[in-house]
Design a protein around this motif. Structure first.
Motif, PDB file in Angstrom:
ATOM      1  N   TYR A  96      15.159   4.263   8.645  1.00 41.96           N
ATOM      2  CA  TYR A  96      12.977   4.189   8.865  1.00 41.96           C
ATOM      3  C   TYR A  96      12.607   4.269  10.594  1.00 41.96           C
ATOM      4  O   TYR A  96      11.501   4.429  10.891  1.00 41.96           O
ATOM      5  CB  TYR A  96      13.385   2.565   8.654  1.00 41.96           C
ATOM      6  CG  TYR A  96      11.210   1.889   8.345  1.00 41.96           C
ATOM      7  CD1 TYR A  96      10.151   3.002   7.325  1.00 41.96           C
ATOM      8  CD2 TYR A  96      11.415   1.370   9.709  1.00 41.96           C
ATOM      9  CE1 TYR A  96       9.975   1.874   8.105  1.00 41.96           C
ATOM     10  CE2 TYR A  96      10.200   0.361   9.411  1.00 41.96           C
ATOM     11  CZ  TYR A  96       9.057   0.823   8.793  1.00 41.96           C
ATOM     12  OH  TYR A  96       7.738   0.395   9.186  1.00 41.96           O
ATOM     13  N   ARG A 111       9.157   6.677  10.947  1.00 40.10           N
ATOM     14  CA  ARG A 111       8.313   6.368  11.210  1.00 40.10           C
ATOM     15  C   ARG A 111       7.143   6.456  12.374  1.00 40.10           C
ATOM     16  O   ARG A 111       6.259   6.007  12.160  1.00 40.10           O
ATOM     17  CB  ARG A 111       8.515   4.377  10.954  1.00 40.10           C
ATOM     18  CG  ARG A 111       8.369   3.592  12.886  1.00 40.10           C
ATOM     19  CD  ARG A 111       9.134   1.987  12.533  1.00 40.10           C
ATOM     20  NE  ARG A 111       7.416   1.808  12.318  1.00 40.10           N
ATOM     21  CZ  ARG A 111       7.653   0.437  12.921  1.00 40.10           C
ATOM     22  NH1 ARG A 111       8.675  -0.210  13.442  1.00 40.10           N
ATOM     23  NH2 ARG A 111       6.127   0.206  12.977  1.00 40.10           N
ATOM     24  N   ILE A 143       5.910   4.529   3.193  1.00 42.94           N
ATOM     25  CA  ILE A 143       6.241   3.576   2.876  1.00 42.94           C
ATOM     26  C   ILE A 143       7.607   3.973   3.126  1.00 42.94           C
ATOM     27  O   ILE A 143       7.881   5.243   1.931  1.00 42.94           O
ATOM     28  CB  ILE A 143       5.762   3.283   1.670  1.00 42.94           C
ATOM     29  CG1 ILE A 143       3.678   2.372   2.166  1.00 42.94           C
ATOM     30  CG2 ILE A 143       6.608   2.143   0.910  1.00 42.94           C
ATOM     31  CD1 ILE A 143       2.811   2.292   1.266  1.00 42.94           C
ATOM     32  N   ALA A 198       2.478  -1.762  -1.205  1.00 43.44           N
ATOM     33  CA  ALA A 198       2.234  -1.645   0.673  1.00 43.44           C
ATOM     34  C   ALA A 198       1.351  -1.110   0.355  1.00 43.44           C
ATOM     35  O   ALA A 198       1.026   0.248   1.322  1.00 43.44           O
ATOM     36  CB  ALA A 198       4.073  -0.862   0.508  1.00 43.44           C
ATOM     37  N   ARG A 225      -1.410  -0.136   2.935  1.00 43.03           N
ATOM     38  CA  ARG A 225      -1.691   0.420   4.163  1.00 43.03           C
ATOM     39  C   ARG A 225      -3.118   1.604   3.348  1.00 43.03           C
ATOM     40  O   ARG A 225      -3.997   1.494   4.627  1.00 43.03           O
ATOM     41  CB  ARG A 225      -0.771   1.392   2.976  1.00 43.03           C
ATOM     42  CG  ARG A 225      -1.087   2.961   4.469  1.00 43.03           C
ATOM     43  CD  ARG A 225      -0.287   4.562   4.184  1.00 43.03           C
ATOM     44  NE  ARG A 225      -0.926   5.224   3.364  1.00 43.03           N
ATOM     45  CZ  ARG A 225      -0.104   6.154   2.448  1.00 43.03           C
ATOM     46  NH1 ARG A 225       0.881   6.687   2.393  1.00 43.03           N
ATOM     47  NH2 ARG A 225      -0.238   6.329   1.234  1.00 43.03           N
ATOM     48  N   THR A 268      -4.929  -1.147   5.984  1.00 43.93           N
ATOM     49  CA  THR A 268      -4.645  -1.100   7.509  1.00 43.93           C
ATOM     50  C   THR A 268      -4.320   0.440   7.998  1.00 43.93           C
ATOM     51  O   THR A 268      -4.564   0.413   9.286  1.00 43.93           O
ATOM     52  CB  THR A 268      -3.232  -1.907   7.461  1.00 43.93           C
ATOM     53  OG1 THR A 268      -1.807  -1.455   6.987  1.00 43.93           O
ATOM     54  CG2 THR A 268      -3.205  -3.588   6.721  1.00 43.93           C
ATOM     55  N   ARG A 291      -1.521   1.722   7.709  1.00 46.73           N
ATOM     56  CA  ARG A 291      -0.184   1.592   8.336  1.00 46.73           C
ATOM     57  C   ARG A 291       1.246   1.545   7.175  1.00 46.73           C
ATOM     58  O   ARG A 291       0.840   0.869   6.541  1.00 46.73           O
ATOM     59  CB  ARG A 291       0.157   0.839   9.126  1.00 46.73           C
ATOM     60  CG  ARG A 291      -0.357   0.751  10.318  1.00 46.73           C
ATOM     61  CD  ARG A 291      -0.006  -0.107  11.982  1.00 46.73           C
ATOM     62  NE  ARG A 291      -0.325  -1.871  11.260  1.00 46.73           N
ATOM     63  CZ  ARG A 291      -1.250  -2.396  11.327  1.00 46.73           C
ATOM     64  NH1 ARG A 291      -2.279  -1.667  11.484  1.00 46.73           N
ATOM     65  NH2 ARG A 291      -1.157  -3.359  10.162  1.00 46.73           N
ATOM     66  N   GLN A 346       5.173   0.616   5.736  1.00 47.28           N
ATOM     67  CA  GLN A 346       5.935  -0.186   6.572  1.00 47.28           C
ATOM     68  C   GLN A 346       7.074   0.097   5.508  1.00 47.28           C
ATOM     69  O   GLN A 346       7.269   1.147   4.590  1.00 47.28           O
ATOM     70  CB  GLN A 346       5.178  -1.773   6.253  1.00 47.28           C
ATOM     71  CG  GLN A 346       4.824  -2.112   4.290  1.00 47.28           C
ATOM     72  CD  GLN A 346       4.738  -3.336   4.005  1.00 47.28           C
ATOM     73  OE1 GLN A 346       4.924  -3.803   4.302  1.00 47.28           O
ATOM     74  NE2 GLN A 346       3.231  -3.296   3.352  1.00 47.28           N
TER      75      GLN A 346
END
Length: 388
Positions: free
Chosen positions: A107, A111, A118, A181, A185, A188, A190, A192
């Protein structure tokens, strides 16, 4: 349009939990690319029964996906994986918690490649804690997390639930987490880490048992087909088979008593309420069990349906699949597979008025779409890291 149309998913799942998660997303319209190791591919491809060399187990949870073969232990395989991750929305994997990190594809690495990714990790015990790297299977999770300790006859040994419940519920919880998620997203920008496990799903399913244990200090025991808080509730033998009845309040019991021809039992002060029936469970059930033996399954079903009492036949699979409700709700889907021919599996269990699910692709052959997918990402069809 489908609910997840345009969402790209990299599915590294194998066996059942990971593939089940990927299947839920694929049925909702996501473009799910199943990434399999060279050789045999997903472990479940070897699990019988087989039809023309194809596993029915594998085919049951891998429709609507494209399969590519990548050797993630090689530089070439990693290169492809990293490029795919750059534009992916979701990655699903169900290795032990340290495997992807050891491959250099965990991860924290991915990322940085794609902050919107995700990453859904399905493990035996979660990615933290003293058991995080322990192996776990469905039966292991059912045993460890207490489900087997509650399943079985009162005086018998523990029983595994008859389906791979720990695996399948983990896949469902994983898909649930991915959908949440994706919404986060949207707010935001983003991605995760979504982290769930076989153990956690089974502990969550203990639900009211945990609360009751905290309140009473009594460790719950196996009840067979019965219920620890309600009676009569469970399976009852008839003259030619079994039924299950759920009289979860006193009004239902009063109606059931009429159908059973036991009005005097319903009027007995010792059996008037659920609490009183629980206090005298054995004596009460001896009478009820004896009455059920006097008629056939079909007779009891007809009697209780007329009284609006929830009583069902305990169906075997053949009888269940022949029931018209199954076809009406489209819970059987048939595909044509290039090797296995006609394949039948379960339909999607949620219906949508505006974004219905579609069954676009049969379960893929191993590596069937390798060339197609690699070309989409700008690679030569042989750039897989797999030695010829």
């Amino acid at each position: 349009m489908q609910a997840l149309e345009g969402v790209k998913v990299l599915d590294l799942g194998r066996a059942l939990a990971g593939p089940m998660c990927g299947l839920m997303l694929a049925d909702l319209g996501a473009d799910v690319i199943k990434i399999e190791p060279p050789g045999l591919g997903d472990d479940s491809r070897e699990w019988p029964p087989m039809v023309n060399g194809e596993s029915t187990y594998f085919m049951s949870v891998n429709r609507n996906k494209r399969s590519i073969v990548l050797d993630l232990t090689t530089a070439e395989g990693k290169e492809v994986m990293l490029r795919m991750a750059e534009t992916a929305d979701v990655l699903v994997e169900n290795y032990r918690s340290d495997v992807m990190d050891r491959l250099g594809l965990g991860y924290e690495v991915l990322r940085k490649v794609n902050p919107r990714l995700i990453y859904c990790a399905l493990t035996g015990f979660g990615r933290t804690g003293p058991r995080r790297n322990k192996p776990a299977t469905d039966v292991y999770a059912q045993a460890f997390a207490g489900i087997m300790g509650l399943t079985g006859e009162v005086d018998g040994g523990p029983l595994r639930v008859g389906v791979s419940m720990a695996d399948m519920t983990t896949g469902l919880f994983g898909a649930y987490g991915v959908l949440a998620a994706l919404q986060a997203r949207h707010l935001t920008g983003r991605g995760q880490l979504v982290d769930t496990s076989l153990m956690e799903g089974q502990v969550a399913f203990l639900s009211y048992h945990i609360t009751a244990y905290h309140a009473t200090g009594k460790v719950p025991q196996s009840q067979g087909a019965g219920h620890p808080s309600i009676v009569p509730y469970g399976a009852f033998r008839c003259s030619d088979g079994w039924v299950a009845m759920a009289t979860f309040n006193d009004r239902l019991w009063q109606r059931a008593a009429v159908g059973l021809g036991l009005r005097e039992l319903a009027e007995n002060p010792r059996f008037l309420t659920i609490s009183q029936r629980l206090a005298n469970r054995e004596e009460f059930l001896d009478i009820v069990n004896a009455r059920f033996l006097t008629k056939t399954v079909d007779e009891w079903v007809a009697i209780m349906e007329d009284l609006d009492v929830p009583l069902a036949p305990v169906n075997k699979l053949d009888k269940l699949l022949a029931d018209p409700q199954i076809s009406d709700r489209e819970m059987l889907q048939t595909f044509h597979h290039p090797a296995a021919g006609e394949v039948q599996t379960f339909g999607f269990p949620v219906k949508f008025s505006e974004t219905p699910c579609e069954f676009r692709r049969p379960p893929p052959m191993l590596g069937q779409h390798t060339g197609e997918v690699l070309r989409e990402y700008g690679f030569d069809a042989s750039h897989t890291g797999v030695q010829a």
